[in-house]
Design a protein around this motif. Structure first.
Motif, PDB file in Angstrom:
ATOM      1  N   TRP A 109       0.836  -1.205   0.000  1.00  0.00           N
ATOM      2  CA  TRP A 109       0.000   0.000   0.000  1.00  0.00           C
ATOM      3  C   TRP A 109       0.869   1.251   0.000  1.00  0.00           C
ATOM      4  N   SER A 110       0.551   2.175  -0.915  1.00  0.00           N
ATOM      5  CA  SER A 110       1.167   3.499  -0.937  1.00  0.00           C
ATOM      6  C   SER A 110       0.083   4.551  -0.758  1.00  0.00           C
ATOM      7  N   LEU A 158       7.714   1.759  -5.268  1.00  0.00           N
ATOM      8  CA  LEU A 158       6.388   1.969  -4.701  1.00  0.00           C
ATOM      9  C   LEU A 158       5.834   3.283  -5.262  1.00  0.00           C
ATOM     10  N   TRP A 159       4.690   3.708  -4.744  1.00  0.00           N
ATOM     11  CA  TRP A 159       4.037   4.946  -5.205  1.00  0.00           C
ATOM     12  C   TRP A 159       3.595   4.863  -6.665  1.00  0.00           C
ATOM     13  N   THR A 187      10.709  -2.219   2.814  1.00  0.00           N
ATOM     14  CA  THR A 187      10.850  -1.051   1.954  1.00  0.00           C
ATOM     15  C   THR A 187      12.266  -0.503   2.057  1.00  0.00           C
ATOM     16  N   HIS A 197       4.256   2.603   4.650  1.00  0.00           N
ATOM     17  CA  HIS A 197       3.653   1.665   3.708  1.00  0.00           C
ATOM     18  C   HIS A 197       3.097   0.477   4.491  1.00  0.00           C
TER      19      HIS A 197
END
Length: 209
Positions: A109-110, A158-159, A187, A197
């Protein structure tokens, strides 16, 4: 009944969802962190220029976000040093006899989709625990594109999405003398700025040649 329900029932009974426990075509191992860390050990590392004690990080189970169920693994770390990796590792007992490939997936999850990548997702599966950032794949590497390697894993940005996004890698196994492997998710710091995250729905699937 979905795999999360199976996992929760196994956890409630004090067992792990390991090879043979789920049966059929279900993954050899799954975890959605509904029963807490449950064997996962948090860890962090940073380059030699910074004392690890000066690197702020947190790994804990949280109910703030969940891809399914009620909980997930929350990973937070600071970005002041443009360096550092934070992860959690647990042993998994998976029969490698007759297994030639293993697939690992997880949901990350971002907070939002962004052109600025503050963190990479890191994942690893191998016969030894990671102890340093160099024990994870290099940036942009996913072992799905490689032949036999000492361990499997990925390090990817990510993101890339607002909310949950699946990350996956394939590992073509070398000859192994053990059925106990170590699975890690975490991460890696890319850019200045603190970042949070979440990780959920971790699954390991085995395939024969």
């Amino acid at each position: 009944m979905d795999r999360r329900d199976l996992l929760c029932r196994g956890a409630a009974a004090g067992t792990l969802a390991l090879a043979g426990c789920l049966g059929g075509d279900d993954p050899a191992f799954t975890d959605g962190f509904e029963s807490g860390l449950d064997g996962w050990e948090p860890a962090a590392a940073i380059g030699p220029e910074v004392d690890l004690a000066d690197f702020d990080w947190e790994v804990a189970v949280s109910d703030a976000q969940a891809a399914s169920g009620d909980r997930s693994l929350r990973i937070w770390n600071e970005g002041d040093y443009d360096d550092g990796v934070t992860w959690a590792t647990r042993p998994v007992s998976i029969s490698t006899d007759g297994t030639s490939r293993i697939n690992v997936t997880a949901q990350f999850w971002s907070e939002s989709e962004s052109f600025n990548t503050l963190r990479d997702a890191v994942m690893r599966l191998g016969p030894e625990r990671p102890a340093a950032e160099a024990d994870f794949p290099d940036p942009g590497l996913n072992t799905s594109a490689l032949r036999e390697t000492p361990y499997g894993g990925l390090r990817e940005p990510l993101w890339l999405a607002d909310g949950w996004r699946e990350y996956t890698f394939e590992w073509t196994l070398p000859a192994l003398s053990t059925d106990q492997l170590y699975l890690s998710v975490g991460t890696s710091v890319i850019w200045e700025g603190d970042a949070e995250h979440y990780v959920d729905e971790v699954a390991v699937e085995t395939h024969s040649s």
